[in-house]
Scaffold this motif. Structure first.
Motif, PDB file in Angstrom:
ATOM      1  N   GLY A 205       0.781  -1.227   0.000  1.00 20.99           N
ATOM      2  CA  GLY A 205       0.000   0.000   0.000  1.00 20.99           C
ATOM      3  C   GLY A 205       0.811   1.273   0.000  1.00 20.99           C
ATOM      4  N   ARG A 206       2.109   1.174   0.221  1.00 25.03           N
ATOM      5  CA  ARG A 206       2.930   2.377   0.203  1.00 25.03           C
ATOM      6  C   ARG A 206       2.985   2.982  -1.206  1.00 25.03           C
ATOM      7  N   PHE A 207       2.900   2.092  -2.208  1.00 26.46           N
ATOM      8  CA  PHE A 207       2.808   2.531  -3.600  1.00 26.46           C
ATOM      9  C   PHE A 207       1.493   2.019  -4.169  1.00 26.46           C
ATOM     10  N   LEU A 208       0.845   2.834  -5.022  1.00 28.81           N
ATOM     11  CA  LEU A 208      -0.444   2.471  -5.587  1.00 28.81           C
ATOM     12  C   LEU A 208      -0.289   2.129  -7.064  1.00 28.81           C
ATOM     13  N   ARG A 209      -0.856   1.007  -7.457  1.00 29.99           N
ATOM     14  CA  ARG A 209      -0.856   0.620  -8.871  1.00 29.99           C
ATOM     15  C   ARG A 209      -1.850   1.531  -9.596  1.00 29.99           C
ATOM     16  N   ARG A 217       3.850   6.617  -5.583  1.00 26.60           N
ATOM     17  CA  ARG A 217       3.827   6.679  -4.134  1.00 26.60           C
ATOM     18  C   ARG A 217       2.496   7.265  -3.664  1.00 26.60           C
ATOM     19  N   THR A 218       1.818   6.508  -2.846  1.00 25.47           N
ATOM     20  CA  THR A 218       0.455   6.849  -2.449  1.00 25.47           C
ATOM     21  C   THR A 218       0.353   8.222  -1.800  1.00 25.47           C
ATOM     22  N   ASP A 219       1.276   8.543  -0.894  1.00 24.86           N
ATOM     23  CA  ASP A 219       1.148   9.805  -0.158  1.00 24.86           C
ATOM     24  C   ASP A 219       1.511  11.034  -0.981  1.00 24.86           C
TER      25      ASP A 219
END
Length: 266
Positions: A205-209, A217-219
């Motif tokens: 979840g730290r990176f989003l496909r 990067r999700t954030d």
């Protein structure tokens, strides 16, 4: 420590034996001294020279890049631990044989998954150390897919014969291109051989496909909006905070990316 080159008798003549180059990596100075003392006692039976000492995995990898035959490696060290350092070594050519020297026995399985020559528990006995040293040999290169799972703190990049460590915290997005993955940071881009699927699973979840060939990067995802591609066709893209990139979003990822962007706006 400086040790003189030993000689061996071959077919009745004295032939020089190159001392094997050893690196000791342990965050505790007394433990390093203990190994140095043991190695000194083994000198007549095992010609060697200690070429460097390190306090963590990063220092060990830097020392290895200057050449070594054997790495005596602790596991629990600050920053990069011994197991992560060993995983990076698997990607290097001419990597040294690794002998783990640790006070804990629970990492033995992981140690042998990264092709450790041996796993020694402290306090190490002289005879046991000698037996491990005599069996030490260089690591075999393996494909990244066969490496043990577990979130890395660094990505290792082989570039013109050097090993570069890229902190995972510096990565903004990954882009798959044929057999390579482009790792994009604020400073520059790097190429690695890896799998987006593996990275996605590893970092949870730290990176989003956002596309079959891209993890962001999700954030850092700032917006989800309409755009036009190179042919003028409408497409959805995401923008990343502090970056000019406009990354395409695949149809199957629309809902997840849209929901994330909405939460960011709120």
């Amino acid at each position: 420590m400086t040790h003189s080159t030993q000689t061996a008798v071959v077919a009745g003549a004295a032939a020089p034996v190159r001392p094997l180059r050893i690196i000791i990596a342990d965050d505790e100075a007394p433990a390093r001294r203990r190994l140095c003392d043991l190695l000194e006692e083994l000198q007549p039976a095992f010609p060697h020279v200690v070429v460097a000492e390190a306090e963590n995995g990063e220092q060990a990898l830097t020392a290895v890049s200057h050449g070594a035959d054997i790495l005596l490696l602790d596991i629990n060290m600050p920053g990069m631990d011994g197991l992560e350092a060993a995983r990076h070594l698997l990607r290097m050519e001419n990597a040294p044989g690794v002998i783990f020297v640790t006070a804990y026995d629970q990492h033995a399985l992981e140690a042998f998954e990264v092709q450790a020559v041996d796993y020694l528990l402290k306090p190490v006995r002289r005879e046991r150390l000698l037996a491990a040293l005599q069996r030490a040999k260089p690591l075999d290169a393996v494909k990244v897919e066969s490496l043990p799972r577990g979130a890395r703190r660094f990505f290792s990049v082989s570039e013109r014969g050097r090993l570069i460590l890229v902190p995972a915290d510096d990565v903004i997005f990954f882009r798959a291109e044929q057999k390579y993955i482009t790792v994009v940071t604020a400073a520059r881009e790097y190429l690695i051989e890896d799998s987006l699927t593996r990275i996605d699973e590893e970092f949870g979840g730290r990176f989003l496909r956002i596309h079959r060939n891209c993890l962001a990067r999700t954030d850092l995802i700032e917006s989800f909006e309409r755009d036009a591609d190179a042919d003028g066709e409408a497409q959805w893209v995401v923008t990343l905070r502090g970056r000019p990139d406009r990354l395409p979003v695949s149809r199957r990822q629309h809902a997840e990316v849209r929901a994330l962007a909405k939460r960011v706006r709120e």
